[in-house]
Design a protein around this motif. Structure first.
Motif, PDB file in Angstrom:
ATOM      1  N   MET A  39      24.175 -67.903 -57.294  1.00 30.10           N
ATOM      2  CA  MET A  39      25.628 -67.741 -57.355  1.00 30.10           C
ATOM      3  C   MET A  39      26.079 -67.382 -58.774  1.00 30.10           C
ATOM      4  O   MET A  39      27.013 -66.594 -58.967  1.00 30.10           O
ATOM      5  N   LYS A  40      25.412 -67.928 -59.765  1.00 32.24           N
ATOM      6  CA  LYS A  40      25.740 -67.590 -61.156  1.00 32.24           C
ATOM      7  C   LYS A  40      25.438 -66.117 -61.441  1.00 32.24           C
ATOM      8  O   LYS A  40      26.207 -65.437 -62.131  1.00 32.24           O
ATOM      9  N   ILE A  41      24.324 -65.635 -60.901  1.00 29.92           N
ATOM     10  CA  ILE A  41      23.962 -64.225 -61.089  1.00 29.92           C
ATOM     11  C   ILE A  41      25.007 -63.325 -60.433  1.00 29.92           C
ATOM     12  O   ILE A  41      25.460 -62.330 -61.016  1.00 29.92           O
ATOM     13  N   TYR A  42      25.391 -63.679 -59.211  1.00 32.69           N
ATOM     14  CA  TYR A  42      26.426 -62.902 -58.511  1.00 32.69           C
ATOM     15  C   TYR A  42      27.725 -62.897 -59.320  1.00 32.69           C
ATOM     16  O   TYR A  42      28.385 -61.858 -59.459  1.00 32.69           O
ATOM     17  N   ALA A  43      28.086 -64.048 -59.864  1.00 33.66           N
ATOM     18  CA  ALA A  43      29.316 -64.153 -60.657  1.00 33.66           C
ATOM     19  C   ALA A  43      29.262 -63.249 -61.883  1.00 33.66           C
ATOM     20  O   ALA A  43      30.239 -62.558 -62.208  1.00 33.66           O
ATOM     21  N   ASN A  44      28.136 -63.246 -62.566  1.00 31.83           N
ATOM     22  CA  ASN A  44      28.000 -62.420 -63.768  1.00 31.83           C
ATOM     23  C   ASN A  44      28.088 -60.930 -63.452  1.00 31.83           C
ATOM     24  O   ASN A  44      28.585 -60.138 -64.257  1.00 31.83           O
ATOM     25  N   GLU A  45      27.607 -60.553 -62.270  1.00 31.09           N
ATOM     26  CA  GLU A  45      27.626 -59.142 -61.876  1.00 31.09           C
ATOM     27  C   GLU A  45      28.998 -58.702 -61.357  1.00 31.09           C
ATOM     28  O   GLU A  45      29.250 -57.502 -61.226  1.00 31.09           O
ATOM     29  N   HIS A  46      29.856 -59.662 -61.025  1.00 33.41           N
ATOM     30  CA  HIS A  46      31.160 -59.332 -60.440  1.00 33.41           C
ATOM     31  C   HIS A  46      32.302 -59.991 -61.217  1.00 33.41           C
ATOM     32  O   HIS A  46      33.254 -60.512 -60.634  1.00 33.41           O
ATOM     33  N   ALA A  47      32.216 -59.950 -62.520  1.00 36.97           N
ATOM     34  CA  ALA A  47      33.226 -60.606 -63.351  1.00 36.97           C
ATOM     35  C   ALA A  47      34.611 -60.000 -63.120  1.00 36.97           C
ATOM     36  O   ALA A  47      34.770 -58.780 -63.018  1.00 36.97           O
ATOM     37  N   PHE A  48      35.605 -60.865 -63.042  1.00 42.70           N
ATOM     38  CA  PHE A  48      36.986 -60.432 -62.815  1.00 42.70           C
ATOM     39  C   PHE A  48      37.487 -59.553 -63.961  1.00 42.70           C
ATOM     40  O   PHE A  48      38.343 -58.689 -63.767  1.00 42.70           O
ATOM     41  N   SER A  49      36.936 -59.753 -65.142  1.00 39.50           N
ATOM     42  CA  SER A  49      37.339 -58.939 -66.289  1.00 39.50           C
ATOM     43  C   SER A  49      37.031 -57.459 -66.045  1.00 39.50           C
ATOM     44  O   SER A  49      37.792 -56.573 -66.465  1.00 39.50           O
ATOM     45  N   GLU A  50      35.922 -57.187 -65.346  1.00 46.17           N
ATOM     46  CA  GLU A  50      35.583 -55.798 -65.020  1.00 46.17           C
ATOM     47  C   GLU A  50      36.544 -55.239 -63.973  1.00 46.17           C
ATOM     48  O   GLU A  50      36.914 -54.064 -64.013  1.00 46.17           O
ATOM     49  N   THR A  51      36.932 -56.084 -63.033  1.00 43.73           N
ATOM     50  CA  THR A  51      37.929 -55.677 -62.037  1.00 43.73           C
ATOM     51  C   THR A  51      39.233 -55.282 -62.723  1.00 43.73           C
ATOM     52  O   THR A  51      39.860 -54.276 -62.381  1.00 43.73           O
ATOM     53  N   CYS A  52      39.636 -56.071 -63.702  1.00 41.68           N
ATOM     54  CA  CYS A  52      40.884 -55.792 -64.427  1.00 41.68           C
ATOM     55  C   CYS A  52      40.819 -54.460 -65.167  1.00 41.68           C
ATOM     56  O   CYS A  52      41.814 -53.730 -65.240  1.00 41.68           O
ATOM     57  N   LYS A  53      39.654 -54.128 -65.700  1.00 45.61           N
ATOM     58  CA  LYS A  53      39.509 -52.836 -66.388  1.00 45.61           C
ATOM     59  C   LYS A  53      39.741 -51.681 -65.421  1.00 45.61           C
ATOM     60  O   LYS A  53      40.391 -50.682 -65.759  1.00 45.61           O
ATOM     61  N   LEU A  54      39.215 -51.817 -64.209  1.00 42.76           N
ATOM     62  CA  LEU A  54      39.393 -50.762 -63.208  1.00 42.76           C
ATOM     63  C   LEU A  54      40.859 -50.632 -62.807  1.00 42.76           C
ATOM     64  O   LEU A  54      41.371 -49.522 -62.620  1.00 42.76           O
ATOM     65  N   TYR A  55      41.539 -51.769 -62.667  1.00 44.48           N
ATOM     66  CA  TYR A  55      42.967 -51.722 -62.342  1.00 44.48           C
ATOM     67  C   TYR A  55      43.772 -51.124 -63.495  1.00 44.48           C
ATOM     68  O   TYR A  55      44.727 -50.371 -63.273  1.00 44.48           O
TER      69      TYR A  55
END
Length: 347
Positions: A326-342
């Motif tokens: 779950m930690k690995i999944y979290a690191n690969e899907h960080a919300f900060s990256e989502t914010c960059k796309l938005y």
């Protein structure tokens, strides 16, 4: 470019929480809509947005229940936006779709199918982009004829690692001892989440503590009595405060998400943020995640859920493995990256 986010309120559930977090990260104004039976309310909100903000871009986070009964007034909101801004520059409108009404979700009802088609047709025509939180959802939605599929984009939900809180005495918060093994589900309760499974789990495992941490959604036919059945080891908390919401992830050792049909799960991302091993149903959304990360314990039925609970409770090495996954999944899907796309989309 001036942007604004429109969404349900935080109190309304996951869509509002998500949009609020996004607004804070992007430092963008957010308008929170309340479910309303009067269509004039939605027209007034559009006028308010134009007068107070005059945005170049409006990002709508769509929870159908926030636009009147069954999303009835969502087309009105879109049309009103275009008409209100017609004397100015009509803003780009992007719709982030958190709940997908699938092609086959009309249950063979011609009326409902027509209703879905009309709402989606208007959404396609009047939107600049349609944002999906995963690729499964983008394939499930009804695509009206003569529309450009290039309007579809996928921006992953994102794991809110930076929004987690330090958890102290989390189990005690819900009346448990530190030694108790707690199995639960967090979030608003409604039929598609299959909360009644917890009745069977609690009956068959009287020495394990179970918790449904969240309130029953107002538009649900579920009652507290139908879930609880006076079981001593099954707790139903009711609506959580923000602090209690976070504490729940510290109190629960294993999360169960036995959902019937979803296209995204904010709760799953919070599980990843707090590294809580999670047992899920085997629907497409969870299967796709597991194909890439093998971080979820998929279960075909209630019996498998029960056996998987036992396995995680008895095998501490297995339990630790799923925490790490779950930690690995979290690191690969960080919300900060989502914010960059938005940020790129809205600028």
């Amino acid at each position: 470019m001036t942007s604004i986010i429109v969404s349900p309120s935080v109190q309304a559930g996951g869509v509002g929480k998500y949009a609020s977090s996004l607004s804070e990260e992007l430092e963008t104004e957010r308008i929170a809509l309340k479910p309303h039976l009067n269509p004039i309310y939605y027209v007034k909100q559009v006028i308010r947005i134009q007068r107070n903000h005059d945005p170049d871009h409006i990002n709508i986070h769509l929870g159908y229940q926030s636009f009147g009964p069954s999303g009835l007034y969502f087309p009105l909101f879109l049309i009103s936006t275009h008409l209100t801004f017609i004397l100015y520059d009509v803003p780009q409108i992007t719709v982030s779709i958190h709940e997908v009404w699938e092609k086959d979700s009309a249950d063979d009802s011609l009326f409902r199918m027509a209703y879905i088609m009309i709402i989606h047709q208007i959404m396609w025509v009047l939107s600049y982009k349609l944002v999906f939180l995963d690729s499964v959802a983008s394939k499930q939605i009804y695509d009206p004829p003569f529309t450009s599929l290039s309007k579809k984009i996928v921006i992953p939900h994102g794991v809110p690692q930076r929004q987690t809180k330090e958890l102290q005495n989390a189990k005690e918060e819900f009346g448990y001892a530190e030694s108790d093994f707690v199995v639960g589900m967090v979030g608003y309760i409604y039929p598609r989440k299959n909360p009644h499974i917890f009745n069977k789990l609690a009956k068959e495992h009287p020495n394990t503590e179970f918790i449904l941490a969240g309130g029953i959604r107002d538009d649900s036919e579920i009652t507290e009595e139908s879930i609880h059945s006076s079981l001593q080891n099954l707790q139903l908390t009711g609506v959580l405060s923000d602090t209690e919401f976070h504490q729940a992830f510290g109190a629960i050792d294993v999360m169960i998400l036995p959902y019937e049909s979803i296209s995204q799960s904010g709760i799953l991302n919070w599980c990843a943020a707090y590294a809580v091993p999670t047992i899920t149903s085997d629907i497409n959304y969870f299967q796709e995640i597991n194909d890439n990360f093998d971080c979820l314990v998929l279960s075909e039925n209630t019996e498998q859920i029960i056996s998987n609970v036992v396995a995680l409770r008895e095998n501490r090495r297995l339990y630790a493995e799923y925490r790490e996954k779950m930690k690995i999944y979290a690191n690969e899907h960080a919300f900060s990256e989502t914010c960059k796309l938005y940020r790129d989309l809205m600028n």
